[in-house]
Design a protein around this motif. Sequence first.
Motif: not given
Lengths: 186, 324
Positions: B259-274
């Motif tokens: 929710e309203d999270v900067p793209l850089s942080q979203v990317a970091e989160e996705f990168n944990r899983y893929n």
Amino acid sequence: MGVSVDDWFVLEVLPLEAALERYLRRNWRSVDEIADLRQEVYARVYRAAQTRLPEHTRALVFATARNLIVDHVRRERVVSIETVMDIDALPVFTEAETDSAFTSRSELRALQSELDKMPARTRDIVILRKIYGYSQSETANQLGVSEPTVERHVGRGMRQLADALGRVLNPGRKTTTSRSRKEQGS
Amino acid sequence: MTHRQAERDASAWLARLDAEGRIHADTRLEVLVGENREFAEWLKGSIERRVAVLRLLSAWQSADRLAALNVENPASRATPWRQSGLAAAAAILLFAIVAVALWRNVPADVPELEVFTANLETETGERETASLPEGSRIELNTASRVSVRIDAQTRRVELRDGEAYFDVASEPARAFTVDAGLAEVIVLGTRFAIDRRDERVTLTVIEGSVRVRGAGGSAVLTAGRSAEVDADGRIDLADLSQRDLDRATAWRRGRIYFEDVPLSQVAEEFNRYNRAKLFVHEDVADIHIGGNFRTDNVEGFVALLSDGLGLTVERGNNVLYVTR
């Protein structure tokens, strides 16, 4: 008839997988679709070979790959601009590759390094089944897991090993084509 | 496209035939077809399936060559986790003996209790649940590692990497502690999640209460609260709504929320899983994103960035570059 096409496919077509994959990667933009394209190439060449075994397997495989890409680009207009720069410039052959003497050793190395990359449980199960030669139930007992679990990991390990072998470059097998044709008879 | 499905089905069939001991180094597909009518039915008329089977069969047979390697038998390694069923049975038996012994006031000549130790880890994109002999459960998120040690007095878990959800069996007499580096959590019986990163540890309590200890002090957390412990050991407490709680543990259902999270942080989160990693150019790093995604659906997310937000996505080998 079915048997001999199978042999041809395993002995002549599968060893081209790494070269085919490289060709597809070079000429198709979406990495995700490479495996699907490869599969489609396989299905097409297998179908063609059912009527008559080809004289030049390598040429058939790459011509098929090229035609497939061209078909896709024509059918799906959306991807046409970026997918393939210039359809007519697509080469039909790729360069002949590497040294045949090292093939079997590099296959073993590929298998081994793939084994190291597997999730721990899959690796353990593949090791017990393939290296220690345990049966499925012995493997399940040894590791304290259920037989369906073993079976699931065997399936997974199999797919991973196939992908690993598909990355090993094999030499062009021009000579084997004529040999297997003789075995076929007519 | 049907390739993946054909391949999965083919590998499931071959694994089954392999389990029946039918696949040897020189077994031909025709022979397998002749031996199993169901398999023959499945294969009939589909060249897609046939080529998928041939490819996997050939690879599995080539894998016999692995026998040339000198690899340690994994079953002989001292990792009781792999035999958790047995270990659990043994542990329960031992505790039963001890309980009976104490109850009868037998002098303490009972042999020293066996210690249960185990290591569990997940790869990128995996999620795994493990049961401990005393009834607690640990669910590991992507790329995580824990080690466990249980003896007569203590239940200790070290969260060495990543994130885990704990469902702790209530045992007032034997505390359950989780060491997550910056923070240590002590519980008696409850459900909670810990996320260990380099700079901070986040603890979320779903049920019951726990004590969290950092270098800077300690605090008691009740259900519905979270604590963040930073690199200095400071503890920051927050109240969570039910929705926040659901989101904090959404990974257990294979999802992530923003929710309203900067793209850089979203990317970091996705990168944990893929395995395919997102790289975000600094020009777009501050674009804020909201949404609910499957952890493995990085492709869908990228499509959203390009179609929805008009960003450019370039593909490399297992890398996705996002630029304006």
